[in-house]
Each structure stands twice: as C-alpha cells, then as structure tokens.
Design an enzyme around this catalytic site. Sequence first.
Site, PDB file in Angstrom:
ATOM      1  N   CYS A  10     -12.596   9.056  -6.899  1.00 52.67           N
ATOM      2  CA  CYS A  10     -12.025   8.902  -5.554  1.00 52.67           C
ATOM      3  C   CYS A  10     -11.323   7.558  -5.380  1.00 52.67           C
ATOM      4  O   CYS A  10     -10.161   7.502  -4.995  1.00 52.67           O
ATOM      5  CB  CYS A  10     -13.135   9.080  -4.524  1.00 52.67           C
ATOM      6  N   CYS A 335      -7.478  -6.330  11.905  1.00 55.96           N
ATOM      7  CA  CYS A 335      -8.006  -5.534  10.793  1.00 55.96           C
ATOM      8  C   CYS A 335      -7.463  -6.052   9.464  1.00 55.96           C
ATOM      9  O   CYS A 335      -7.729  -5.480   8.411  1.00 55.96           O
ATOM     10  CB  CYS A 335      -7.657  -4.057  10.975  1.00 55.96           C
TER      11      CYS A 335
END
Length: 378
Positions: A10, A335
């Site tokens: 992944c 962020c």
Amino acid sequence: MKICQYAKKCGGCQYQGIEYSKQLEMKQAKMNELFKPHPVLPIIGQENPYNYRHKVFATFSMSKTKKVTCGIYEENSHRVVPIEDCLIQNEKANAILKTICEIANKLRIQPFNEDRGIGILRHAYLRVGYHTNQILLVFVLGQQVFPGSKEFMKILREKHPEITTICTQVNARKTSVVLGEQEKVLYGKGTIEDVLCGIKFQISSKSFYQVNPEQTEKLYAKAIELANVSKNDIVLDAYCGIGTISLIVAKYAKEVVGVEVNKVAIRDAINNAKINQIKNSKFYAEDVSLFMRDYVQDMKGVDIAIIDPPRAGSDERFLNLLASLKAKKIVYVSCNPETQKRDIKVLEKKGYKISIIQPVDMFPFTGHVETVVLMSKK
C-alpha cells in the site's frame, strides 16, 4: 501493536510497524528541527491511534480469481491494492466495504475498468459521523445505468441498517479525481450531521470536513485557546471551509467573518450557522487575497485572524494584506508545517513574532503533522 498486512504494497502509512510512542518522538524531533530556535510544545497525540479515519475512499477492481475487490491505489501507481481491513479506517466503513464487494459478486456487478471504459462500480466514498454515528455512502459509477441497483441497495441496507443515506455519482473520465459532478440520492437526505466542539454540522459528499474528528476537536480547541477571543473581538477566519472554526469561535466573539473561495463550502457554512442559530457570523465566497484587498481598502477592523490554508500555504500578497490589518494576534493552523514556516517569515518581516508552536498528530502511522502557531504583534 497491531501489524498491517498491506503495508509493503500500500505505502499509505510511512510509519507502519513503528510503536506509536516512537512515532510521536520522531514527529516531535522533526518539528523541533524545522522551527528552531523557537521552542515547540509537546505534540498532542491520539489515545487510540487506530481506526481514526472517518472519511474513507475505496476503489473497486477485479482480482485474478475474477472476484470484485476494493482497496486503495498503490503508492505512485494506478494499481489497486485490495484491502479488507485497514487499521486506520473506521471499523464500520471497513465492514460496509466488505459487504459491498460480497453483494457485487453475488449479483455479478462488474467493477469499472478505466482503460476499457466498461463496468459499473468505480469508487465508494464513506463518511461516518464521530458523535452521531450517521453514515453517508456514495457510489461513484462508471456509467449512468446501475442494473440491479434496487436489489443491491435492499441487501446492503438489510446488512447495514446503520447507513443513513446513499447517493450515486457518475464519473467515466480518465482522471484521478474520485467524485463526479451530478449526484442522485437513492436513500435518505443525501447529507448527514455530526457534532464538532459542541456545534452541529451538516455534511454532504462535497463538504470539506476533517478526516480525524477526535484530533480535530483537540486541534481547534487549542487554536481557540491560543486566540483567547473576547466578547469585543472581531475575528477573521480565512480559508474557512464549511465554517467549522468560525462557528466554534463565534460564541466567544463579537463578530466572525469567514472567507472561502469554494461557493459550495460557503453555502454549507451559512446553512450550518442557521442550524446552530448563530447570528454573529458572516461568510463570503471569494478568493481570500481579493477579499482582503477590499477589506483593507474599507479599513475594517480585525482583532484576531485565524488562517487555515491548504497544503500549499498562503501567498505573499494575502499575508502582506493580512499584516496591514494590524490584528493583535494571528493564529495559523497548518497541515503543512514547511509552507507554514515560509509564510511565518513573511509575517515576521511585517512586525509579528512567534509566541507558541503546538503540533498535533492528526494522522497516526503517517509522516504528517498538523501545527498551530500563535503570532503576536510586536
């Protein structure tokens, strides 16, 4: 510590296989180095770092054994890694995705093949309310017609009565964009509600709403604590989205002005203000730099500015205009601490200084860190 069986294929969790306490140490060291010589407060971690993602996207594909599976794209590729139980995704979302694949196999509903332009199921998008447990499910289809959809939805709702609303969108283009343009509501209202810091928010498929609501409450509570808003303060909330910070801070302020370029988000913000009967908030759908130019020209006052820009940060024009308002405090939520540091340098040249730096771990098992920086007028 739980071990992820998909980590090597992944690539979504860079810190997979590392003890959570060690992850926090690594992130703290990273922030200390980035912001030195300024001191950085201890990072705010998550009590349980698993299954925190309440917003989930999955992509459907056909396995080598001709079974419908779903998962996420392998890092830096367009190959789908089939995933049945993601350790950072909400457990209810994991269960629903597994059921969708089972039903698709039973009814022989084909996944969408982007290269050939055939098939039906392309993506699924789920949003689970943190406090309400309401669930929004959106099927993104590769064609307008969904054969067997009534039977599909009947079985799905029988197995998962907790699903609040189901929608479909069509996206047959060759694109990395997940959602389509037009939406059709098959069941429920097409929206769900959740509660954040005591404020109700209505959430649609297009609403921007934080992925990790548990840590978001800590992040916003810290931002509002640092702002220390009083009843006489006018607060500017730039990049306000659907009004999350604006509406939470409104009860402390005289007035809150929210600005966001996304018209859909501003429509949601206005609606959320009505739902919560908040009357001292104003929202504007406009580019923040253009809005600031007009705002400065009109010489309107701002006591406290809260900014929460996208990952790319703010531009210098906006920051210069913001500084010209001479707000006593600027609370910068980010962020992306790297672009935040760049922007802070512009504000420092304009007479602001760093008072407090507070990192928050919004995404355990990844390298991302969210930061709140309080800047005060010199």
